[in-house]
Design an enzyme around this catalytic site. Structure first.
Site, short mmCIF file in Angstrom:
data_model
loop_
_atom_site.label_atom_id
_atom_site.label_comp_id
_atom_site.label_asym_id
_atom_site.label_seq_id
_atom_site.Cartn_x
_atom_site.Cartn_y
_atom_site.Cartn_z
CB SER A 219 11.81 84.61 80.05
OG SER A 219 10.64 84.48 79.33
CG ASP A 421 11.35 77.99 75.41
OD1 ASP A 421 10.14 77.93 75.67
OD2 ASP A 421 11.99 79.06 75.34
CG HIS A 480 11.08 79.45 79.00
ND1 HIS A 480 11.37 80.21 77.89
CD2 HIS A 480 10.81 80.35 79.99
CE1 HIS A 480 11.27 81.49 78.18
NE2 HIS A 480 10.93 81.60 79.44
#
Length: 507
Positions: A219, A421, A480
């Site tokens: 991320s 994601d 994710h």
């Protein structure tokens, strides 16, 4: 209003960040069981024992204190633990400097600690704890409902590696600060703190000092990791120089691995509309809505371009405000999980996952905090950190520009992304690897995309492209947090990556 942060990426529009709860989390001072010493610099630790190496150690209650002449003004305190996986050696503690206190938790490998690689894992946010990665994704244990127990994770990344989980920057997770004025607000400054932590950690744990070292995360770590790798390489270049600090270690940086990262916003933001209507799991919007989102990318690109050129808060904040509102906010209104479009967002947690409540419950238990040596309320994400980085203009800055030099220094780069994601989707991540301007660009773009069939499960687990030191991997049926959704596949590819030994990645 449901506030969505990048748990591991805070994907939140700045307008939403500004209404997130304020107040610094965990700004507690030391208590008597944490640190009875006053840190006075490298020569000021009473009762310390020195050596020609420059390392000073002392006892402080349950902690062993470490300082080193190569990183003056910094100190580390660590204690051994018996939590999570009691069958491996582990320690936790704090890295302290100028009123900033960074919490870390270290687990040795289940295999051969003395010869296995060393991994640093970072979650993102900015403002989210790396203990999310520990307990939700790839650590030696998970948490049961309500935080009552910690079941063993047989697919932990410490199966064949030693691994550090670090809460950074300050006021993230169990990390805290004595003075808010010392808190950093950008990735470059945060990276320097991490580099100094690694120096002191390796000085204090010399059996890992020459181990192949891998910086990994997901991320917003797509910002953090290139900056940390760059700081390590700059530090390595100074080792042995006439004006360098005596005793600095050359860190054996072997690779970086970024999962579902935010690394090149200018390229990645172009793919929100395409992913929304063309992802593998079915369209999120009607085509007309995707067309509307796509029509706003021209303005978004122009704003990000200004940030890339000048890299100031004045030129970078407008892009974060406009682009997040135009490209991301429409998805936030669907009620779907922005980290996994296959699921509804779990309303029990603003970050859509019930397990995050369980992690907070476990880490706020009095017995667990006593064993860890902390007295800080644990929160998975601190939105004030998110706001601080946003207002400093860090969100849209081009940390991707550091990648070519990292590759030039012979460091392998793995970019991987789960295909479910939305927030840091695989289309955008794949695209920026193809656009990356490095010496192997033509060879990488001409390389075939190959199916990855897992040796563990026998399933088609993804697709990858590799050339020289750069590899891109899409992981199927993962959101994710790839290790959370595909634990068997994630340990398979990370072991292949860190243990394969070849520059070219082969699955």
């Amino acid at each position: 209003m449901r506030v969505t942060s990048l748990m591991t990426t805070s994907a939140l529009a700045l307008t939403l960040a500004l209404v997130a709860p304020s107040g610094v989390l965990g700004a507690a001072l030391f208590n008597s069981h944490q640190n009875p010493l006053v840190l006075q610099g490298v020569n000021g630790v009473s009762g310390s024992s020195g050596s020609s190496s420059g390392l000073l150690t002392s006892a402080a209650g349950p902690y062993t204190m470490f300082q080193h002449s190569a990183v003056p003004g910094y100190a580390m305190r660590a204690k051994e633990l018996k939590l999570c996986d009691k069958n491996v050696k582990q320690s936790a503690g704090y890295f302290d400097v100028n009123g900033k206190h960074f919490f870390f938790w270290f687990f040795e490998s289940r295999h051969k600690p003395s010869s296995d690689p060393l991994i640093l894992w970072l979650n993102g946010g900015p403002g989210c704890s790396s203990l999310t990665g520990l307990f939700m994704e790839l650590g030696p244990c998970s948490v049961s409902e309500g935080g009552k127990d910690t079941p063993i994770n047989k697919n932990s990344w410490n199966s064949n590696a030693n691994i550090i989980f670090l809460d950074q920057p300050t006021t993230v997770g169990f990390s805290y600060s004595d003075n808010a004025n010392e808190d950093v607000s950008n990735t470059a400054d945060a990276a320097q703190d991490v580099y100094n932590f690694l120096q002191l950690f390796l000085q204090a744990n010399t059996k890992f000092a020459s181990s192949p070292f891998h910086v990994t995360g997901e991320s917003y770590a797509g910002h953090y990791i290139p900056a940390i790798a760059s700081a390590i390489l700059a530090g390595n270049a100074d080792v042995g120089a006439p004006d360098s600090d005596e005793g600095l270690l050359e860190i054996n940086l072997a690779s970086i691995a970024i999962g579902n990262g935010l690394t090149d916003p200018e390229v990645q933001y172009a793919y929100y509309s395409e992913y929304a209507c063309g992802n593998p799991y079915g369209p999120v919007f009607e085509q007309s809505e995707c067309d509307t989102i796509a029509s706003k990318y021209g303005t978004c690109k122009s704003l990000i371009g200004g940030c890339y050129r000048f890299q100031t808060a004045f030129t970078c904040v407008p892009g974060a405000i406009y682009c997040n509102s135009a490209m991301i906010s429409p998805f936030q209104n669907t009620g779907l999980n922005i980290y996994d479009i296959r699921k509804e967002c779990d309303s029990s947690n603003p970050l859509c996952y019930t397990i995050l409540n369980d992690i907070e419950a476990y880490l706020n238990r009095a017995d667990v905090q006593k064993e860890l040596g902390v007295d800080v309320e644990y929160k998975g994400c601190n939105m004030q950190v998110n706001q601080r980085f946003m207002l400093a203009g860090d969100w849209m800055r081009p940390y991707v520009n550091l990648i070519p030099e990292i590759i030039n220094d012979g460091v392998k780069v793995l970019i991987y992304a789960g295909d479910a994601d939305f927030i840091c989707n695989y289309m955008g991540n794949r695209a920026w690897t193809l656009e990356l301007d490095w010496f192997g660009k033509d060879g990488f773009n001409e390389a075939p995309e190959l199916d990855w069939v897992s040796k563990t499960t026998g399933r088609k687990a993804g697709i990858f492209r590799t050339y020289g030191e750069l590899t891109y991997l899409t992981v199927y049926e993962a959101g994710h947090m790839v290790p959370y959704d595909q634990p068997e596949h994630s340990i398979e590819f990370i072991n292949q990556w860190i243990l394969g030994g070849n520059a070219t990645f082969v699955l």
